[in-house]
Design an enzyme around this catalytic site. Sequence first.
Site, mmCIF file in Angstrom:
data_model
loop_
_atom_site.group_PDB
_atom_site.id
_atom_site.type_symbol
_atom_site.label_atom_id
_atom_site.label_comp_id
_atom_site.label_asym_id
_atom_site.label_seq_id
_atom_site.Cartn_x
_atom_site.Cartn_y
_atom_site.Cartn_z
ATOM 1 N N ARG A 297 65.763 -17.704 -26.206
ATOM 2 C CA ARG A 297 66.620 -16.667 -26.806
ATOM 3 C C ARG A 297 67.607 -17.241 -27.813
ATOM 4 N NH1 ARG A 297 66.718 -15.204 -21.500
ATOM 5 N NH2 ARG A 297 65.282 -13.511 -20.991
ATOM 6 N N LYS B 178 68.022 -14.903 -42.932
ATOM 7 C CA LYS B 178 66.790 -14.145 -42.677
ATOM 8 C C LYS B 178 65.699 -15.122 -42.281
ATOM 9 C CE LYS B 178 67.103 -10.290 -45.918
ATOM 10 N NZ LYS B 178 66.341 -9.686 -47.036
ATOM 11 N N GLU C 152 65.493 -18.068 -59.701
ATOM 12 C CA GLU C 152 66.472 -17.491 -58.754
ATOM 13 C C GLU C 152 67.890 -17.958 -59.102
ATOM 14 O OE1 GLU C 152 65.442 -15.298 -56.499
ATOM 15 O OE2 GLU C 152 63.334 -15.768 -56.043
ATOM 16 N N LYS D 154 75.328 -16.447 -53.332
ATOM 17 C CA LYS D 154 74.564 -15.729 -52.303
ATOM 18 C C LYS D 154 75.399 -15.572 -51.039
ATOM 19 C CE LYS D 154 70.341 -15.054 -49.747
ATOM 20 N NZ LYS D 154 68.934 -15.376 -49.491
ATOM 21 N N GLU E 237 72.024 -6.312 -44.817
ATOM 22 C CA GLU E 237 71.396 -5.565 -45.904
ATOM 23 C C GLU E 237 71.548 -4.054 -45.805
ATOM 24 O OE1 GLU E 237 67.077 -6.280 -46.813
ATOM 25 O OE2 GLU E 237 68.040 -7.254 -48.503
ATOM 26 N N ARG F 247 73.888 -6.322 -50.579
ATOM 27 C CA ARG F 247 72.885 -7.383 -50.535
ATOM 28 C C ARG F 247 71.683 -7.034 -51.410
ATOM 29 N NH1 ARG F 247 71.600 -11.213 -45.307
ATOM 30 N NH2 ARG F 247 70.038 -12.492 -46.322
ATOM 31 N N ASN G 32 68.140 -8.459 -55.060
ATOM 32 C CA ASN G 32 66.789 -8.076 -55.459
ATOM 33 C C ASN G 32 66.647 -7.858 -56.953
ATOM 34 O OD1 ASN G 32 65.400 -8.113 -52.971
ATOM 35 N ND2 ASN G 32 66.530 -6.291 -52.373
ATOM 36 N N HIS H 170 63.338 -8.224 -58.613
ATOM 37 C CA HIS H 170 62.328 -8.342 -57.565
ATOM 38 C C HIS H 170 61.454 -7.102 -57.394
ATOM 39 C CE1 HIS H 170 64.282 -12.093 -56.636
ATOM 40 N NE2 HIS H 170 63.441 -12.336 -55.651
ATOM 41 N N HIS I 60 57.861 -8.266 -57.324
ATOM 42 C CA HIS I 60 56.982 -8.058 -56.164
ATOM 43 C C HIS I 60 55.738 -7.268 -56.556
ATOM 44 C CE1 HIS I 60 60.508 -8.679 -53.143
ATOM 45 N NE2 HIS I 60 59.826 -9.790 -53.311
ATOM 46 N N HIS J 221 55.963 -16.792 -56.928
ATOM 47 C CA HIS J 221 57.041 -15.817 -56.753
ATOM 48 C C HIS J 221 58.118 -15.907 -57.849
ATOM 49 C CE1 HIS J 221 60.023 -13.290 -54.822
ATOM 50 N NE2 HIS J 221 60.897 -14.279 -54.919
HETATM 51 P P1 NAD Z 1 56.960 -23.341 -49.710
HETATM 52 O O1 NAD Z 1 57.782 -23.541 -48.526
HETATM 53 O O2 NAD Z 1 55.558 -22.922 -49.516
HETATM 54 O O3 NAD Z 1 56.987 -24.673 -50.587
HETATM 55 C C1 NAD Z 1 56.231 -24.729 -51.780
HETATM 56 C C2 NAD Z 1 55.324 -25.943 -51.816
HETATM 57 O O4 NAD Z 1 56.112 -27.104 -52.065
HETATM 58 C C3 NAD Z 1 54.577 -26.228 -50.506
HETATM 59 O O5 NAD Z 1 53.287 -26.653 -50.824
HETATM 60 C C4 NAD Z 1 55.367 -27.379 -49.889
HETATM 61 O O6 NAD Z 1 54.558 -28.184 -49.072
HETATM 62 C C5 NAD Z 1 55.831 -28.114 -51.104
HETATM 63 N N1 NAD Z 1 57.073 -28.874 -50.970
HETATM 64 C C6 NAD Z 1 58.213 -28.506 -50.349
HETATM 65 N N2 NAD Z 1 59.173 -29.398 -50.557
HETATM 66 C C7 NAD Z 1 58.638 -30.373 -51.318
HETATM 67 C C8 NAD Z 1 59.146 -31.556 -51.892
HETATM 68 N N3 NAD Z 1 60.425 -31.911 -51.737
HETATM 69 N N4 NAD Z 1 58.301 -32.326 -52.611
HETATM 70 C C9 NAD Z 1 57.020 -31.953 -52.813
HETATM 71 N N5 NAD Z 1 56.497 -30.827 -52.329
HETATM 72 C C10 NAD Z 1 57.297 -30.049 -51.586
HETATM 73 O O7 NAD Z 1 57.582 -22.255 -50.717
HETATM 74 P P2 NAD Z 1 59.075 -21.908 -51.168
HETATM 75 O O8 NAD Z 1 58.947 -21.445 -52.560
HETATM 76 O O9 NAD Z 1 60.030 -22.985 -50.853
HETATM 77 O O10 NAD Z 1 59.445 -20.685 -50.226
HETATM 78 C C11 NAD Z 1 58.714 -19.475 -50.272
HETATM 79 C C12 NAD Z 1 58.919 -18.731 -48.985
HETATM 80 O O11 NAD Z 1 60.313 -18.462 -48.828
HETATM 81 C C13 NAD Z 1 58.215 -17.411 -48.904
HETATM 82 O O12 NAD Z 1 57.540 -17.316 -47.674
HETATM 83 C C14 NAD Z 1 59.330 -16.383 -48.960
HETATM 84 O O13 NAD Z 1 59.040 -15.214 -48.231
HETATM 85 C C15 NAD Z 1 60.464 -17.146 -48.341
HETATM 86 N N6 NAD Z 1 61.792 -16.665 -48.727
HETATM 87 C C16 NAD Z 1 62.680 -16.396 -47.737
HETATM 88 C C17 NAD Z 1 63.960 -15.966 -48.045
HETATM 89 C C18 NAD Z 1 64.947 -15.723 -46.957
HETATM 90 O O14 NAD Z 1 66.034 -15.188 -47.218
HETATM 91 N N7 NAD Z 1 64.649 -16.123 -45.737
HETATM 92 C C19 NAD Z 1 64.338 -15.805 -49.379
HETATM 93 C C20 NAD Z 1 63.410 -16.092 -50.368
HETATM 94 C C21 NAD Z 1 62.140 -16.522 -50.033
HETATM 95 ZN ZN ZN Z 2 63.046 -14.242 -54.794
#
Ligand code: NAD
Ligand code: ZN
Length: 367
Positions: free
Chosen positions: A122, A144, A186, A227, A237, A241, A245, A248, A252, A267
Site C-alpha cells: 500500500r 502521476k 516540453e 510544473k 487535475e 493543471r 496540456n 497536447h 495526441h 510524443h
Molecule cells: P522512455 O522512458 O521510453 O525513454 C525513451 C528511450 O530512451 C527508451 O528507449 C530508453 O531506454 C532510453 N533512455 C532513457 N534514458 C536514457 C539515457 N540516459 N541514455 C540513453 N537512452 C536512454 O520515454 P520518455 O520519453 O522518457 O517517457 C515517455 C513516457 O512518459 C510515456 O509513457 C508517457 O506516458 C510518460 N509521461 C508521464 C508523465 C507523468 O506525468 N507521469 C508525463 C509525461 C509523460
Molecule cells: Zn507531453
Amino acid sequence: EPQTVEVGLGDRAYDIIIGAGLLEQAGEHLARVAPGAACAVVTDANVARLQLPVLRHSLEKAGIRTVSIIVEPGEASKSFPVFQRVCEEILEARIERRDVVLALGGGVVGDLAGFAAASVRRGSRFVQAPTTLLAQVDSSVGGKTGINTPQGKNLVGAFYQPSLVLADVDALATLPLREFRAGYAEVVKYGLIDDAFFFEWLENNASAVFADRAARVEAISVSCRSKAKIVARDETEQGDRALLNLGHTFGHALERLVRYDGERLVHGEGVAIGLVCAFRFSARLGLCSLQDAERVGRHLTRVGLPTRIRDISGWRDDADAMLDAMFQDKKVEKGALTFILARGIGRSFVAKGIDVDQLRSFLKDEI
Ligand code: NAD
Ligand code: ZN
C-alpha cells in the site's frame, strides 16, 4: 552547482535536485531521505547498460542493500504483466514500506516503478532518478504514475509523490538527439504557458541547452519550478493543471493518427507541432498575433523539431480524421472541446466551448 526545486505539497513536500554527477552521489542522498533503507532499482535494459553501474556503485559504497529490476525498453513495459513482475520482484527482494523503490530511466520506467511503489504494501518509499529530458522536466514532476491497458494509455494508476527526485544532467549525455529534442518541446511549452521571459531566454540559449551542462541545469530547473507551481495549485487535475496540456490536444491526435508509430512521430514531436497549431489557431481566432505564432514555429524549427502537420512523413489524413481523433482525447468533456489557447507568448489560458466549424476550417488550411 546543483539547483533544488521544492515541490510544496504540505506534509508530502519533497525536493527535486538538478545537477551534474548526482547519480554518483545517489547513495548519500538516499541515506539522507531514507536512513538505513534498502533499495530496489527499477530500470530498463538500455539505461541498465549506460547508467546503472554508476548508481549501483554509489548505493553500495553508502552501504545500501540494492537489488536491480530490469524491464524491456519501450512503452509496452507500461502493462499489467510487467507491473505484476515488478511488484513481485520488489516483494521477493524483501523491500519493506520504509525501503526505497528507485526509478532509474525515462517516463516509462518512472510511471511503472511509481505505480509499483504506490501499490506494494500500500505504498513504499519512492525516489525518481529520471534519465531522459522529458522525464526530468515533465514525467518525474507531479506524482502521476500508471500503466496502459488495451482501452488506452495511462488508464490505470495512482497519484503518488516521490520522496526525492534526482535529475542528473550527466545522464543525458547518452540520450539520442531525437529523444533530447522531443523533451525540449516540453521545455518550450513552459515558456509558452506563462513565462515569456523564459521563452526569450531559450531563444537566446538553445544551442547551449543542447550542448552544455550549466545551461541544461538552468532550463530543467525553470521547467520543474514551472510544473511544480502548477501542480501545487492543482494536484489532481481539476483546473489549472490543464494548462500543461498546451499543444497536447493536437499532439495526441497526431500520435493517434500515426498509430503511435515512433519512427514517424515521437510524443515530443507531436507536442512541437501541437504548440504551433495552438498558436496558429489562437491567431486565427483573433486571440494572438500571427507574429507570435510564427516566432514559436521559428524557434522549434531552429532546434530541428517539426512544426507543421505536413512535416510528418507519409501524412494522409484529412481535417475530419483529425477532428475525430481530437474528440477521442480524454480531455473532451460532454462533447465540448476544452482547449489551451494563447493570447500571446506566455499568456495561455483554458478555453471552453471551441466552435467545431472554426476548428475544422483551420485544420483544412493546415493540412
Ligand atoms: P522512455 O522512458 O521510453 O525513454 C525513451 C528511450 O530512451 C527508451 O528507449 C530508453 O531506454 C532510453 N533512455 C532513457 N534514458 C536514457 C539515457 N540516459 N541514455 C540513453 N537512452 C536512454 O520515454 P520518455 O520519453 O522518457 O517517457 C515517455 C513516457 O512518459 C510515456 O509513457 C508517457 O506516458 C510518460 N509521461 C508521464 C508523465 C507523468 O506525468 N507521469 C508525463 C509525461 C509523460
Ligand atoms: Zn507531453
